[in-house]
Design a protein around this motif. Structure first.
Motif, PDB file in Angstrom:
ATOM      1  N   GLN A 135     -14.560 -41.019  31.964  1.00 36.99           N
ATOM      2  CA  GLN A 135     -16.002 -40.823  31.804  1.00 36.99           C
ATOM      3  C   GLN A 135     -16.672 -41.068  33.160  1.00 36.99           C
ATOM      4  O   GLN A 135     -16.765 -42.213  33.617  1.00 36.99           O
ATOM      5  N   PRO A 136     -17.148 -40.009  33.837  1.00 41.28           N
ATOM      6  CA  PRO A 136     -17.691 -40.193  35.188  1.00 41.28           C
ATOM      7  C   PRO A 136     -18.913 -41.109  35.231  1.00 41.28           C
ATOM      8  O   PRO A 136     -19.097 -41.855  36.198  1.00 41.28           O
ATOM      9  N   MET A 137     -19.717 -41.101  34.194  1.00 37.68           N
ATOM     10  CA  MET A 137     -20.923 -41.924  34.228  1.00 37.68           C
ATOM     11  C   MET A 137     -20.583 -43.410  34.162  1.00 37.68           C
ATOM     12  O   MET A 137     -21.276 -44.236  34.775  1.00 37.68           O
ATOM     13  N   ALA A 138     -19.517 -43.767  33.487  1.00 35.43           N
ATOM     14  CA  ALA A 138     -19.102 -45.173  33.445  1.00 35.43           C
ATOM     15  C   ALA A 138     -18.691 -45.644  34.839  1.00 35.43           C
ATOM     16  O   ALA A 138     -19.091 -46.726  35.287  1.00 35.43           O
ATOM     17  N   ALA A 139     -17.919 -44.828  35.539  1.00 35.99           N
ATOM     18  CA  ALA A 139     -17.499 -45.181  36.907  1.00 35.99           C
ATOM     19  C   ALA A 139     -18.703 -45.193  37.843  1.00 35.99           C
ATOM     20  O   ALA A 139     -18.817 -46.068  38.710  1.00 35.99           O
ATOM     21  N   TYR A 140     -19.612 -44.242  37.668  1.00 38.93           N
ATOM     22  CA  TYR A 140     -20.812 -44.147  38.507  1.00 38.93           C
ATOM     23  C   TYR A 140     -21.698 -45.383  38.344  1.00 38.93           C
ATOM     24  O   TYR A 140     -22.088 -46.010  39.337  1.00 38.93           O
ATOM     25  N   LEU A 141     -22.001 -45.747  37.106  1.00 37.92           N
ATOM     26  CA  LEU A 141     -22.872 -46.904  36.872  1.00 37.92           C
ATOM     27  C   LEU A 141     -22.245 -48.199  37.384  1.00 37.92           C
ATOM     28  O   LEU A 141     -22.918 -49.021  38.010  1.00 37.92           O
ATOM     29  N   LEU A 142     -20.957 -48.373  37.144  1.00 38.29           N
ATOM     30  CA  LEU A 142     -20.275 -49.563  37.651  1.00 38.29           C
ATOM     31  C   LEU A 142     -20.231 -49.533  39.176  1.00 38.29           C
ATOM     32  O   LEU A 142     -20.427 -50.567  39.828  1.00 38.29           O
ATOM     33  N   GLY A 143     -20.029 -48.369  39.754  1.00 42.40           N
ATOM     34  CA  GLY A 143     -20.038 -48.238  41.212  1.00 42.40           C
ATOM     35  C   GLY A 143     -21.387 -48.586  41.815  1.00 42.40           C
ATOM     36  O   GLY A 143     -21.461 -49.295  42.828  1.00 42.40           O
ATOM     37  N   LEU A 144     -22.468 -48.118  41.199  1.00 43.52           N
ATOM     38  CA  LEU A 144     -23.808 -48.454  41.700  1.00 43.52           C
ATOM     39  C   LEU A 144     -24.070 -49.955  41.641  1.00 43.52           C
ATOM     40  O   LEU A 144     -24.626 -50.545  42.577  1.00 43.52           O
TER      41      LEU A 144
ATOM     42  N   ALA B  15     -17.070 -50.524  45.219  1.00 40.60           N
ATOM     43  CA  ALA B  15     -18.037 -49.487  44.860  1.00 40.60           C
ATOM     44  C   ALA B  15     -17.555 -48.118  45.325  1.00 40.60           C
ATOM     45  O   ALA B  15     -17.615 -47.141  44.565  1.00 40.60           O
ATOM     46  N   ALA B  16     -17.054 -48.045  46.546  1.00 41.83           N
ATOM     47  CA  ALA B  16     -16.584 -46.762  47.072  1.00 41.83           C
ATOM     48  C   ALA B  16     -15.428 -46.221  46.224  1.00 41.83           C
ATOM     49  O   ALA B  16     -15.376 -45.019  45.927  1.00 41.83           O
ATOM     50  N   LEU B  17     -14.537 -47.093  45.832  1.00 43.28           N
ATOM     51  CA  LEU B  17     -13.408 -46.679  44.994  1.00 43.28           C
ATOM     52  C   LEU B  17     -13.909 -46.107  43.661  1.00 43.28           C
ATOM     53  O   LEU B  17     -13.471 -45.034  43.217  1.00 43.28           O
ATOM     54  N   LEU B  18     -14.833 -46.817  43.035  1.00 41.13           N
ATOM     55  CA  LEU B  18     -15.386 -46.355  41.758  1.00 41.13           C
ATOM     56  C   LEU B  18     -16.164 -45.049  41.913  1.00 41.13           C
ATOM     57  O   LEU B  18     -16.046 -44.136  41.090  1.00 41.13           O
ATOM     58  N   LEU B  19     -16.950 -44.960  42.969  1.00 37.28           N
ATOM     59  CA  LEU B  19     -17.754 -43.758  43.182  1.00 37.28           C
ATOM     60  C   LEU B  19     -16.883 -42.559  43.551  1.00 37.28           C
ATOM     61  O   LEU B  19     -17.167 -41.434  43.131  1.00 37.28           O
ATOM     62  N   ARG B  20     -15.816 -42.788  44.298  1.00 39.17           N
ATOM     63  CA  ARG B  20     -14.866 -41.696  44.570  1.00 39.17           C
ATOM     64  C   ARG B  20     -14.241 -41.195  43.261  1.00 39.17           C
ATOM     65  O   ARG B  20     -14.070 -39.987  43.071  1.00 39.17           O
ATOM     66  N   HIS B  21     -13.904 -42.139  42.400  1.00 38.41           N
ATOM     67  CA  HIS B  21     -13.329 -41.784  41.096  1.00 38.41           C
ATOM     68  C   HIS B  21     -14.336 -40.946  40.295  1.00 38.41           C
ATOM     69  O   HIS B  21     -13.989 -39.903  39.730  1.00 38.41           O
ATOM     70  N   ALA B  22     -15.580 -41.411  40.249  1.00 35.74           N
ATOM     71  CA  ALA B  22     -16.620 -40.683  39.513  1.00 35.74           C
ATOM     72  C   ALA B  22     -16.835 -39.290  40.098  1.00 35.74           C
ATOM     73  O   ALA B  22     -16.982 -38.312  39.356  1.00 35.74           O
ATOM     74  N   LEU B  23     -16.818 -39.192  41.419  1.00 36.13           N
ATOM     75  CA  LEU B  23     -17.028 -37.894  42.062  1.00 36.13           C
ATOM     76  C   LEU B  23     -15.860 -36.946  41.810  1.00 36.13           C
ATOM     77  O   LEU B  23     -16.059 -35.739  41.629  1.00 36.13           O
TER      78      LEU B  23
END
Length: 191
Positions: free
Chosen positions: A40-49, A60-68
């Protein structure tokens, strides 16, 4: 709590907690959503933010890369990842990401300022000045854009123009310590 509805409920609970300033609770909710549905990209995005705002830049970068990777068209994720990369000192990646953001949102003045900052930090004053100028076209009240333009102009030896830009920066943001410092450097150069 299982199923897609539970993931959405966890993310919603996280957003509510974050808005209320209960960051530990928000993080727990986002982590639960991400653990349950890492696809779920939004879960990774929100946790990354959230981790980015807490200064845990590499996580954060790891999570945001995953979301992207899950949702490459999501421009806000790309923008957040660019910010994480800039904060981590990964300027080359930040520059590429900010350019991609601006290709889709050319009027994003904050992304333009951050691109200018990354270019300036890379030692590319011509490019930094152009990016700051473009940011100022869309956000003429952004003191940081005036500051970066002034620093770039100083690096290019255009001291009078640098002085004007830095004066504008401190008028817009009287508490902008770096702009005051840069203004002092230019004034010393002119003496």
């Amino acid at each position: 709590m299982d199923g897609p509805g539970a993931v959405i409920d966890r993310m919603a609970a996280g957003l509510d907690a974050q808005r209320a300033g209960r960051l530990a609770e928000a993080e727990a909710a986002y982590r639960g959503a991400f653990a349950q549905a890492p696809e779920q990209p939004m879960a990774a995005y929100l946790l990354g933010l959230l981790t980015l705002s807490d200064g845990r830049i590499e996580e954060a970068a790891l999570l945001l890369r995953h979301a992207l990777a899950l949702r490459p068209e999501h421009i806000d994720t790309r923008r957040a990842l660019a910010g994480a990369c800039l904060a981590a000192g990964w300027r080359g990646e930040a520059i590429d990401l900010y350019r991609a953001v601006l290709a889709r949102r050319p009027d994003d003045a904050v992304a333009g300022v951050n691109l200018a900052r990354a270019l300036q930090e890379e030692g590319w004053p011509h490019e930094a000045l152009a990016a700051a100028g473009e940011a100022l076209r869309h956000g003429p009240a952004l003191a940081e854009a005036w500051h970066i333009a002034g620093v770039a102009l100083r690096a290019l030896g255009r001291l009078e123009a640098a002085l004007e830009h830095l004066h504008r920066a401190v008028r817009l943001a009287p508490g902008h310590a770096r702009a005051w410092m840069s203004l002092g450097h230019v004034a010393a150069d002119l003496d």
